[in-house]
Motif scaffolding. Structure first.
Motif, PDB file in Angstrom:
ATOM      1  N   SER A 106       0.841  -1.190   0.000  1.00 23.31           N
ATOM      2  CA  SER A 106       0.000   0.000   0.000  1.00 23.31           C
ATOM      3  C   SER A 106       0.882   1.248   0.000  1.00 23.31           C
ATOM      4  O   SER A 106       2.042   1.214   0.441  1.00 23.31           O
ATOM      5  CB  SER A 106      -0.909   0.017   1.231  1.00 23.31           C
ATOM      6  OG  SER A 106      -0.143   0.225   2.410  1.00 23.31           O
ATOM      7  N   PHE A 107       0.326   2.350  -0.460  1.00 20.06           N
ATOM      8  CA  PHE A 107       1.097   3.593  -0.475  1.00 20.06           C
ATOM      9  C   PHE A 107       1.400   4.046   0.949  1.00 20.06           C
ATOM     10  O   PHE A 107       2.498   4.567   1.222  1.00 20.06           O
ATOM     11  CB  PHE A 107       0.335   4.690  -1.210  1.00 20.06           C
ATOM     12  CG  PHE A 107       1.101   5.982  -1.295  1.00 20.06           C
ATOM     13  CD1 PHE A 107       2.248   6.080  -2.069  1.00 20.06           C
ATOM     14  CD2 PHE A 107       0.675   7.096  -0.592  1.00 20.06           C
ATOM     15  CE1 PHE A 107       2.970   7.270  -2.141  1.00 20.06           C
ATOM     16  CE2 PHE A 107       1.383   8.296  -0.665  1.00 20.06           C
ATOM     17  CZ  PHE A 107       2.532   8.379  -1.446  1.00 20.06           C
ATOM     18  N   GLU A 108       0.482   3.852   1.865  1.00 16.75           N
ATOM     19  CA  GLU A 108       0.708   4.247   3.264  1.00 16.75           C
ATOM     20  C   GLU A 108       1.903   3.500   3.852  1.00 16.75           C
ATOM     21  O   GLU A 108       2.770   4.099   4.501  1.00 16.75           O
ATOM     22  CB  GLU A 108      -0.548   3.962   4.090  1.00 16.75           C
ATOM     23  CG  GLU A 108      -0.406   4.344   5.561  1.00 16.75           C
ATOM     24  CD  GLU A 108      -1.651   4.006   6.359  1.00 16.75           C
ATOM     25  OE1 GLU A 108      -1.692   4.352   7.553  1.00 16.75           O
ATOM     26  OE2 GLU A 108      -2.576   3.384   5.793  1.00 16.75           O
ATOM     27  N   ARG A 109       1.979   2.193   3.614  1.00 10.32           N
ATOM     28  CA  ARG A 109       3.094   1.402   4.149  1.00 10.32           C
ATOM     29  C   ARG A 109       4.397   1.767   3.444  1.00 10.32           C
ATOM     30  O   ARG A 109       5.471   1.821   4.077  1.00 10.32           O
ATOM     31  CB  ARG A 109       2.788  -0.091   3.953  1.00 10.32           C
ATOM     32  CG  ARG A 109       3.855  -1.015   4.518  1.00 10.32           C
ATOM     33  CD  ARG A 109       3.955  -0.907   6.027  1.00 10.32           C
ATOM     34  NE  ARG A 109       5.035  -1.738   6.552  1.00 10.32           N
ATOM     35  CZ  ARG A 109       6.289  -1.327   6.677  1.00 10.32           C
ATOM     36  NH1 ARG A 109       6.617  -0.077   6.322  1.00 10.32           N
ATOM     37  NH2 ARG A 109       7.208  -2.142   7.150  1.00 10.32           N
ATOM     38  N   PHE A 110       4.320   2.021   2.154  1.00  9.62           N
ATOM     39  CA  PHE A 110       5.491   2.456   1.385  1.00  9.62           C
ATOM     40  C   PHE A 110       6.040   3.753   1.958  1.00  9.62           C
ATOM     41  O   PHE A 110       7.252   3.903   2.162  1.00  9.62           O
ATOM     42  CB  PHE A 110       5.084   2.639  -0.078  1.00  9.62           C
ATOM     43  CG  PHE A 110       6.142   3.233  -0.954  1.00  9.62           C
ATOM     44  CD1 PHE A 110       7.078   2.430  -1.588  1.00  9.62           C
ATOM     45  CD2 PHE A 110       6.196   4.611  -1.167  1.00  9.62           C
ATOM     46  CE1 PHE A 110       8.062   2.983  -2.412  1.00  9.62           C
ATOM     47  CE2 PHE A 110       7.173   5.167  -1.983  1.00  9.62           C
ATOM     48  CZ  PHE A 110       8.101   4.349  -2.601  1.00  9.62           C
ATOM     49  N   LEU A 111       5.154   4.705   2.215  1.00  6.85           N
ATOM     50  CA  LEU A 111       5.574   6.011   2.713  1.00  6.85           C
ATOM     51  C   LEU A 111       6.212   5.899   4.092  1.00  6.85           C
ATOM     52  O   LEU A 111       7.173   6.611   4.403  1.00  6.85           O
ATOM     53  CB  LEU A 111       4.367   6.950   2.765  1.00  6.85           C
ATOM     54  CG  LEU A 111       4.651   8.440   2.899  1.00  6.85           C
ATOM     55  CD1 LEU A 111       5.546   8.925   1.770  1.00  6.85           C
ATOM     56  CD2 LEU A 111       3.347   9.215   2.922  1.00  6.85           C
ATOM     57  N   LYS A 112       5.707   5.008   4.907  1.00  6.06           N
ATOM     58  CA  LYS A 112       6.298   4.790   6.232  1.00  6.06           C
ATOM     59  C   LYS A 112       7.745   4.321   6.109  1.00  6.06           C
ATOM     60  O   LYS A 112       8.630   4.774   6.847  1.00  6.06           O
ATOM     61  CB  LYS A 112       5.464   3.762   7.003  1.00  6.06           C
ATOM     62  CG  LYS A 112       5.955   3.511   8.434  1.00  6.06           C
ATOM     63  CD  LYS A 112       5.046   2.527   9.146  1.00  6.06           C
ATOM     64  CE  LYS A 112       5.542   2.261  10.573  1.00  6.06           C
ATOM     65  NZ  LYS A 112       4.659   1.294  11.275  1.00  6.06           N
ATOM     66  N   ALA A 113       7.999   3.416   5.172  1.00  9.12           N
ATOM     67  CA  ALA A 113       9.364   2.927   4.957  1.00  9.12           C
ATOM     68  C   ALA A 113      10.265   4.035   4.415  1.00  9.12           C
ATOM     69  O   ALA A 113      11.415   4.190   4.856  1.00  9.12           O
ATOM     70  CB  ALA A 113       9.341   1.750   3.978  1.00  9.12           C
ATOM     71  N   VAL A 114       9.752   4.818   3.482  1.00  8.61           N
ATOM     72  CA  VAL A 114      10.538   5.905   2.897  1.00  8.61           C
ATOM     73  C   VAL A 114      10.889   6.948   3.943  1.00  8.61           C
ATOM     74  O   VAL A 114      12.001   7.497   3.948  1.00  8.61           O
ATOM     75  CB  VAL A 114       9.764   6.542   1.720  1.00  8.61           C
ATOM     76  CG1 VAL A 114      10.392   7.868   1.304  1.00  8.61           C
ATOM     77  CG2 VAL A 114       9.722   5.585   0.543  1.00  8.61           C
ATOM     78  N   ASN A 115       9.967   7.228   4.851  1.00  9.16           N
ATOM     79  CA  ASN A 115      10.236   8.217   5.900  1.00  9.16           C
ATOM     80  C   ASN A 115      11.402   7.788   6.793  1.00  9.16           C
ATOM     81  O   ASN A 115      12.143   8.628   7.307  1.00  9.16           O
ATOM     82  CB  ASN A 115       8.984   8.451   6.744  1.00  9.16           C
ATOM     83  CG  ASN A 115       7.977   9.349   6.042  1.00  9.16           C
ATOM     84  OD1 ASN A 115       8.348  10.153   5.187  1.00  9.16           O
ATOM     85  ND2 ASN A 115       6.710   9.212   6.380  1.00  9.16           N
ATOM     86  N   LYS A 116      11.577   6.479   6.961  1.00  4.89           N
ATOM     87  CA  LYS A 116      12.740   6.000   7.720  1.00  4.89           C
ATOM     88  C   LYS A 116      14.038   6.372   7.003  1.00  4.89           C
ATOM     89  O   LYS A 116      15.018   6.756   7.641  1.00  4.89           O
ATOM     90  CB  LYS A 116      12.670   4.479   7.898  1.00  4.89           C
ATOM     91  CG  LYS A 116      11.538   3.983   8.783  1.00  4.89           C
ATOM     92  CD  LYS A 116      11.600   2.465   8.895  1.00  4.89           C
ATOM     93  CE  LYS A 116      10.447   1.920   9.713  1.00  4.89           C
ATOM     94  NZ  LYS A 116      10.494   0.438   9.824  1.00  4.89           N
ATOM     95  N   VAL A 117      14.023   6.248   5.683  1.00  5.83           N
ATOM     96  CA  VAL A 117      15.205   6.599   4.895  1.00  5.83           C
ATOM     97  C   VAL A 117      15.460   8.095   4.970  1.00  5.83           C
ATOM     98  O   VAL A 117      16.595   8.546   5.146  1.00  5.83           O
ATOM     99  CB  VAL A 117      15.036   6.161   3.427  1.00  5.83           C
ATOM    100  CG1 VAL A 117      16.242   6.590   2.591  1.00  5.83           C
ATOM    101  CG2 VAL A 117      14.827   4.658   3.337  1.00  5.83           C
ATOM    102  N   ILE A 118      14.398   8.882   4.852  1.00  2.00           N
ATOM    103  CA  ILE A 118      14.531  10.339   4.896  1.00  2.00           C
ATOM    104  C   ILE A 118      15.106  10.785   6.235  1.00  2.00           C
ATOM    105  O   ILE A 118      15.956  11.679   6.305  1.00  2.00           O
ATOM    106  CB  ILE A 118      13.164  11.008   4.639  1.00  2.00           C
ATOM    107  CG1 ILE A 118      12.719  10.726   3.194  1.00  2.00           C
ATOM    108  CG2 ILE A 118      13.241  12.504   4.894  1.00  2.00           C
ATOM    109  CD1 ILE A 118      11.319  11.198   2.883  1.00  2.00           C
ATOM    110  N   GLU A 119      14.674  10.148   7.318  1.00  2.00           N
ATOM    111  CA  GLU A 119      15.177  10.498   8.647  1.00  2.00           C
ATOM    112  C   GLU A 119      16.662  10.193   8.785  1.00  2.00           C
ATOM    113  O   GLU A 119      17.384  10.874   9.515  1.00  2.00           O
ATOM    114  CB  GLU A 119      14.390   9.742   9.715  1.00  2.00           C
ATOM    115  CG  GLU A 119      12.945  10.228   9.863  1.00  2.00           C
ATOM    116  CD  GLU A 119      12.105   9.291  10.725  1.00  2.00           C
ATOM    117  OE1 GLU A 119      12.681   8.298  11.228  1.00  2.00           O
ATOM    118  OE2 GLU A 119      10.907   9.549  10.873  1.00  2.00           O
TER     119      GLU A 119
END
Length: 235
Positions: A106-119
């Motif tokens: 899902s896009f929501e789960r994808f975004l959660k993973a990407v936010n870890k990278v951004i942090e």
């Protein structure tokens, strides 16, 4: 000043799954898709020629498992595994993966993973993007000769198999070229990719909707994969 976008490579041997990842990447402004690959062997070559910050990698692929592929890399980029098999999770985290996404993603789960990278990403800045060029010429090989085309005359490009159709105000040229290579060549000009098969000159667009862009009375399809990026660019 702008934060530098995270350059992503997506690797998956299943076209529908790869399309989902590509669509998600293109929906996040802080991400930049620099390439896709159906297998680890091709991806290995791409990593030597492209700057990649984040790798979205399927695990079960022909020839070489994604986990085995990562072990061959001396300096791997940030890594997010994508797979339909939960049992690979422990092995994925052992390889220092930022996250592990189970299909369907899902896009929501994808975004959660990407936010870890951004942090985790260092905060760097780059100069504001230069104004797209309107002048200049492109050169296309056709019928045993090279034709010079003014960029300002081009309406759109259409990919037809291994060939590109260049549609201008007064003529159409067919040349053998990959649309992905052409897209890179157009980076400094005001063009937008609207479909796997179409790239359009933004200043030649007469009207648009979520599904259709009209150029010189010609209706061109906007695919779901590129829709969000098209709307962002045109606004």
């Amino acid at each position: 000043m702008l934060k530098q976008r995270i350059r992503c490579l997506a690797v998956d041997d299943e076209p529908p799954a790869l399309d989902v990842i590509v669509h998600h990447i293109q929906a996040v402004p802080s991400l930049e898709l620099v390439g896709t690959s159906p297998d680890a062997i091709e991806a290995m070559s791409m990593l030597t020629t492209k700057a990649v910050d984040l790798l979205f990698l399927d695990i079960q692929m022909p020839q070489l498992l994604g986990t085995d592929f990562v072990r061959t890399l001396r300096n791997p980029p940030k890594l997010i595994f994508t797979t339909a098999h939960r049992e690979f999770a422990v092995e994925g985290y052992d390889l220092n993966a930022v996250d592990y996404l189970l299909k369907p993603i899902s896009f929501e789960r994808f975004l959660k993973a990407v936010n870890k990278v951004i942090e985790q990403a260092p905060v760097t800045t780059i100069a504001a993007p230069e104004t797209p060029r309107k002048d200049g010429f492109l050169y296309f090989r056709t019928n045993r000769k090279t034709m010079k085309v003014a960029v300002q005359d081009i309406l759109y490009f259409e990919s037809i198999g291994d060939y590109i159709k260049v549609v201008t105000n007064n003529k159409t040229i067919v040349t053998k070229q990959a649309i992905s290579a052409l897209e890179e060549e157009l980076a400094h000009y005001s063009f937008v990719r609207i479909h796997r098969s179409f790239i359009v000159a933004m200043d030649k667009i007469d009207s648009y909707s979520k599904e259709i862009i009209e150029v010189n009375r010609q209706q061109l399809p906007v695919s779901r994969m590129y829709r969000l990026e098209v709307e962002r660019r045109l606004k």
